[in-house]
Design an enzyme around this catalytic site. Structure first.
Site: not given
Length: 635
Positions: A379, A508, A361, A332, A381, A383, A462
């Protein structure tokens, strides 16, 4: 005194009353089924006394909280049994977990898996005794004195770490007393079905510098039939284990040279790329653009985003030219920088920006598990930058994508709305507006959901999607996070219709979550038997003998020309052996090519589930496979 029950009914009492008495007043059946209660949303024992107006809910084993209380009591019975057999052991903690419970214990002499039967037998005696479970509280000094007298050093440490003024409660069953906030069942005899499952090592408080304790795992269910079904499911899960199947099917490798960093093999890359291609197709259709941001970015970016303060222990850091940098754990902040590269007008919004970002991570070694818990993953992702009035429609659009994807793979799912956590940032007003926006979108979509208090991200609430696989297990994959904070922290802007600068709202969201983890879930969901459109090899051509080899190779090339993923087995082996080998590969189709097929220009078709389905023309078969591939048919 007015008690408002779940559903809105009101009962009035002149004198204080226990939750158990209220349950009995409602019905004898409810009183028998009751496990605990909720008073103004807080879980309490059935013996809890109500002396003021409140909202009251009687909790049974049909409720998630009721089953947790049931299992937590089973953990206390485990602890009591262990203390009876091993009086010198020291108890630490015994919480509930998904489908069960555990207790971490410091044994003078280590125990083994074989000792669990002896402990279970003692637990059954305690349950048969039907000991009343009674709660009491003590001042801090007396609580420490009690646990010191009982030689429970870990309990003493826990008490000393409690905030000043916090109530310190204990639960007593027979001669056994344990530190616990509760609640618990009224008596030990309420436990009907339990089983100790395994032992493992666990550091005290999860810290490698502390002593290694013995963790005893167990499970408990309301009925024996439910427990039997659970163990049947576990046996089925073992057969579907994605690590085992991933190795057997040649999809990925887990090597000591890179613990937590999976190696994808050729067939695994075919599967991964199919998912990525599908992801791109549906996002292009839904008006997304795709970007790619760097894997390493400097410290100031992560300080601006808040990750350096909230997430640094999970980030890999390095120095470049003397400057602190971090390998990205999330996409992000990079997406924010892309947004800020150009000025934006309200007419440009919404901007739907997708990224298949490789993130890293730092996970502890003991937490790594196949593709489900790794240190490096892709990921999926996206946005979305939008106007406040676009929030509801954009959330609906994301839900539509998630529903389409999960339905395609054959997953059912349920939805949770997660609210503000304690370590969050931002104003109360922003959090309230964000949470209400998510709630409104779910309500307008008519989706059932449960509220998961305090489990939101540090920057916003979320919506989480928990999918259910073919043997009933749930996996949290998709998520939609509404963020008022990052646009403020990065000073993102757009020019409004009024000519003034405004902050965009940001979503997100992920669909697969981690593509690697999603592949692991798919392997177990399908037990390695992928539908045609996902299968790395869709067809295996098996020539009966060298006489039919030329035609078998011709069949193979024709299928390749039709865009079909095909392999040929040219080994000098008997056809029965080749078929058995292909069956172990769990391939959707096998083509048996002998003299007859060569003469007729046909193929003899075997399906994975149905076996021999007869002979057909080569192009007819090719069209069949192409149709199943293009329409993403699951058989």
């Amino acid at each position: 005194m007015k008690l408002t029950l779940k559903g809105g009914d009101v009962r009035e009492y002149e004198l204080p009353v226990t939750c158990k008495q209220v349950a009995a007043d409602i019905s004898e059946g409810l009183a028998r089924a009751a496990v605990c209660a909720k008073v103004n949303g807080k879980l309490v024992d059935l013996a809890h006394t109500i002396d003021a107006d409140c909202e009251l809910e009687i909790v049974t084993l049909k409720d998630k909280e009721g089953l947790q209380v049931y299992r937590h009591t089973a953990a206390h019975v485990l602890a009591q049994a262990v203390k009876a057999i091993y009086p010198t052991c020291k108890l630490s903690i015994g919480p509930t977990i998904d489908n069960g419970f555990y207790y971490d214990i410091d044994f003078k002499t280590p125990i083994t898996q074989e000792d669990l039967g002896k402990i279970e037998a003692e637990m059954k005696k305690i349950i048969k005794s039907n000991l009343p479970i009674e709660r009491f509280t003590l001042p801090r000094a007396e609580a420490i004195k009690l646990m010191t007298k009982n030689s429970e050093k870990y309990k003493v440490e826990l008490i000393k770490d409690l905030p000043e003024g916090e109530e310190i409660s204990f639960y007593k069953q027979g001669e056994f007393t344990d530190l616990c906030r509760g609640p618990h069942l009224p008596s030990t005899g309420k436990i009907k079905a339990f089983k100790l499952t395994s032992i493992a090592g666990a550091y005290w408080r999860g810290n490698e510098k502390n002593k290694m304790l013995t963790r005893i795992y167990g499970t408990a269910f309301a009925k024996k039939e439910e427990m039997d079904a659970y163990f049947t499911m576990l046996e089925e899960a073992k057969k579907r284990d994605h690590v085992k199947l991933g190795k057997e099917l040649g999809l990925f490798a887990l090597l000591n040279e890179g613990r937590g960093f999976p190696f994808f093999l050729p067939k695994g890359m075919v599967l991964k790329n199919i998912l990525i291609d599908y992801w791109r197709q549906i996002h292009t259709k839904e008006g997304y653009v795709e970007v790619q941001t760097p894997i390493i970015l400097n410290r100031s970016l992560w300080e601006t985003s808040g990750h350096w303060g909230h997430y640094k222990e999970n980030m890999y850091t390095t120095k470049i030219d003397g400057e602190d940098c971090a390998i990205k754990p999330m996409n992000c902040p990079g997406g924010m920088l892309v947004y800020k590269l150009n000025p934006h007008s309200y007419k440009d919004l919404p901007i739907r920006m997708g990224e298949l970002g490789l993130v890293h991570r730092h996970e502890k070694s003991g937490q790594l598990h196949g593709l489900m818990r790794v240190r490096c993953f892709t990921q999926d992702d996206a946005h979305i930058f939008m106007l406040p009035e676009q929030i509801t429609d954009e959330i609906k659009g994301v839900v539509r994508i998630i529903n389409e994807v999960y339905t395609l793979f054959g997953f059912k799912y349920h939805v949770e709305l997660s609210t503000r956590p304690e370590d969050s940032m931002g104003s109360d007003e922003d959090w309230e507006n964000a949470t209400n926006a998510l709630r409104l979108a779910l309500d307008e979509l008519g989706l059932d959901y449960v509220v998961n208090e305090g489990d939101g991200a540090f920057y916003g609430p979320k919506i989480d999607f928990h999918l259910q696989d073919s043997i009933g297990r749930t996996w949290q994959c998709g998520t939609i996070q509404l963020d008022f904070q990052l646009p403020q922290r990065f000073e993102a802007e757009y020019t409004g219709e009024d000519g003034q600068k405004h902050r965009p709202i940001m979503i997100h969201r992920v669909v697969f979550g981690s593509i690697e983890r999603f592949i692991g879930i798919l392997i177990e969901h399908y037990a390695g038997k992928f539908p045609v459109w996902l299968a790395p090899v869709q067809v295996k051509v098996l020539p009966v003998s060298d006489k039919s080899m030329d035609y078998a190779k011709e069949v193979t090339e024709t299928l390749k020309a039709n865009g079909i993923r095909v392999e040929i087995d040219t080994r000098n082996e008997k056809i029965g052996y080749k078929i058995r080998e292909a069956q172990l590969e769990k391939l959707p189709y096998m083509l048996i090519i002998g003299d007859k097929e060569k003469e007729e220009g046909s193929v003899a078709v075997r399906m994975r589930e149905k076996g021999d389905i007869g002979s057909m023309a080569l192009q007819e078969f090719a069209d069949r496979v192409k149709k199943e591939n293009d329409e993403k048919i699951v058989f």
